[in-house]
Design a protein around this motif. Structure first.
Motif, PDB file in Angstrom:
ATOM      1  N   UNK A 192       0.815  -1.218   0.000  1.00 26.95           N
ATOM      2  CA  UNK A 192       0.000   0.000   0.000  1.00 26.95           C
ATOM      3  C   UNK A 192       0.848   1.267   0.000  1.00 26.95           C
ATOM      4  N   UNK A 193       2.108   1.159   0.386  1.00 28.15           N
ATOM      5  CA  UNK A 193       2.970   2.343   0.464  1.00 28.15           C
ATOM      6  C   UNK A 193       3.232   2.898  -0.936  1.00 28.15           C
ATOM      7  N   UNK A 194       3.068   4.209  -1.073  1.00 25.63           N
ATOM      8  CA  UNK A 194       3.356   4.894  -2.341  1.00 25.63           C
ATOM      9  C   UNK A 194       2.621   4.257  -3.513  1.00 25.63           C
ATOM     10  N   UNK A 195       1.398   3.854  -3.290  1.00 28.21           N
ATOM     11  CA  UNK A 195       0.629   3.189  -4.341  1.00 28.21           C
ATOM     12  C   UNK A 195       0.404   4.140  -5.512  1.00 28.21           C
ATOM     13  N   UNK A 196       0.407   3.606  -6.737  1.00 28.76           N
ATOM     14  CA  UNK A 196       0.155   4.443  -7.912  1.00 28.76           C
ATOM     15  C   UNK A 196      -1.337   4.716  -8.081  1.00 28.76           C
ATOM     16  N   UNK A 197      -1.704   5.286  -9.223  1.00 24.47           N
ATOM     17  CA  UNK A 197      -3.094   5.669  -9.449  1.00 24.47           C
ATOM     18  C   UNK A 197      -4.038   4.471  -9.500  1.00 24.47           C
ATOM     19  N   UNK A 198      -3.532   3.319  -9.924  1.00 23.11           N
ATOM     20  CA  UNK A 198      -4.383   2.134 -10.031  1.00 23.11           C
ATOM     21  C   UNK A 198      -3.689   0.966  -9.348  1.00 23.11           C
ATOM     22  N   UNK A 199      -4.306   0.471  -8.280  1.00 22.80           N
ATOM     23  CA  UNK A 199      -3.747  -0.650  -7.517  1.00 22.80           C
ATOM     24  C   UNK A 199      -4.668  -1.841  -7.683  1.00 22.80           C
ATOM     25  N   UNK A 200      -4.133  -2.948  -8.212  1.00 21.43           N
ATOM     26  CA  UNK A 200      -4.896  -4.150  -8.519  1.00 21.43           C
ATOM     27  C   UNK A 200      -4.390  -5.312  -7.673  1.00 21.43           C
ATOM     28  N   UNK A 201      -5.298  -5.975  -6.979  1.00 23.68           N
ATOM     29  CA  UNK A 201      -4.957  -7.198  -6.268  1.00 23.68           C
ATOM     30  C   UNK A 201      -5.420  -8.389  -7.097  1.00 23.68           C
ATOM     31  N   UNK A 202      -4.623  -9.440  -7.109  1.00 18.67           N
ATOM     32  CA  UNK A 202      -5.024 -10.708  -7.709  1.00 18.67           C
ATOM     33  C   UNK A 202      -5.100 -11.721  -6.570  1.00 18.67           C
ATOM     34  N   UNK A 203      -6.306 -12.216  -6.314  1.00 21.10           N
ATOM     35  CA  UNK A 203      -6.592 -13.008  -5.105  1.00 21.10           C
ATOM     36  C   UNK A 203      -7.706 -13.980  -5.480  1.00 21.10           C
TER      37      UNK A 203
END
Length: 239
Positions: free
Chosen positions: A132-143
């Protein structure tokens, strides 16, 4: 950026053949768990060799992001809990697997393993917090498993909610979560291939018959998500 997402291919080789061809037209291929199939007559150690070859072929064309599912586990890892060790051993610089994050084209992909016990579950929580640190504009999790509180957990008869994932989503608020696991979710009564949990959009392409697997194509420039569900298709806005 164009992202092609599938899940639950379960060692269906014609679907992998299709995917290798489709990778010509995208930048990233996401496989959200259950690449293998524990009920196949082909032993898992043989499946892993074939699947490694497919992942390598895909990575020659696009960045590959692959998470494990419950069918992919092949033995205890460092914690003593089950993990997909074969997936961790795929050697290609453009194959990103369990426990890793990668930034590309303004998107961060965080890839979570299927956890088989409390130790791996806690590792996933720590992994997500760190990413989560310094996340960019789009953060995608694959789960692999979809979160509780969404229609993606319905198979038409029962619900299979992942409460831990729902809690992590509430805490960290990723933009997108790509899941699978519940094959019937897009077609079940009251189900869907997409849902929203707070500000987070969650997706599950499902599993269906036919020569082309259900899949989702994300276009980060157009901000769209298009689902091909074999018998149906739909496009929604992303974000």
């Amino acid at each position: 950026m164009r992202i092609l997402s599938v899940s639950d291919l379960h060692y269906r080789l014609p679907h992998y053949d299709w995917l290798v061809k489709a990778a010509d037209d995208v930048d990233v291929v996401v496989l959200a768990g259950d690449l293998a199939d524990v009920v196949s007559p082909v032993p898992l150690d043989v499946q892993s060799v074939v699947l490694t070859a497919y992942l390598t072929s895909l990575a020659d064309k696009a960045l590959v992001v692959a998470s494990s599912g419950n069918h992919d586990l092949d033995g205890p890892g460092a914690t003593g809990e089950q993990e997909a060790g074969w997936l961790q051993r795929v050697e290609h610089e453009r194959v990103v697997v369990d426990r890793a994050s990668v930034d590309t084209g303004g998107v961060r992909f965080t890839v979570c393993p299927w956890w088989d016990g409390p130790l791996t579950r806690d590792e996933v929580g720590a992994q997500l917090a760190e990413a989560a640190a310094d996340r960019p504009d789009l953060w995608v999790w694959v789960y692999h498993s979809p979160p509780a509180g969404t229609v993606l957990v319905r198979d038409g008869r029962r619900e299979f909610p992942d409460h831990d994932l729902a809690a992590w989503i509430e805490e960290l608020q990723p933009d997108v979560v790509i899941s699978g696991h519940i094959h019937q979710a897009p077609w079940a009564k009251g189900g869907s291939w997409h849902a929203r949990l707070g500000r987070t959009q969650v997706f599950n392409a499902g599993k269906q018959i036919g020569p082309v697997p259900p899949h989702i194509t994300f276009d980060t420039e157009a901000r769209t998500a298009h689902w091909f569900g074999v018998f149906d298709s739909e496009t929604i806005a992303l974000g």
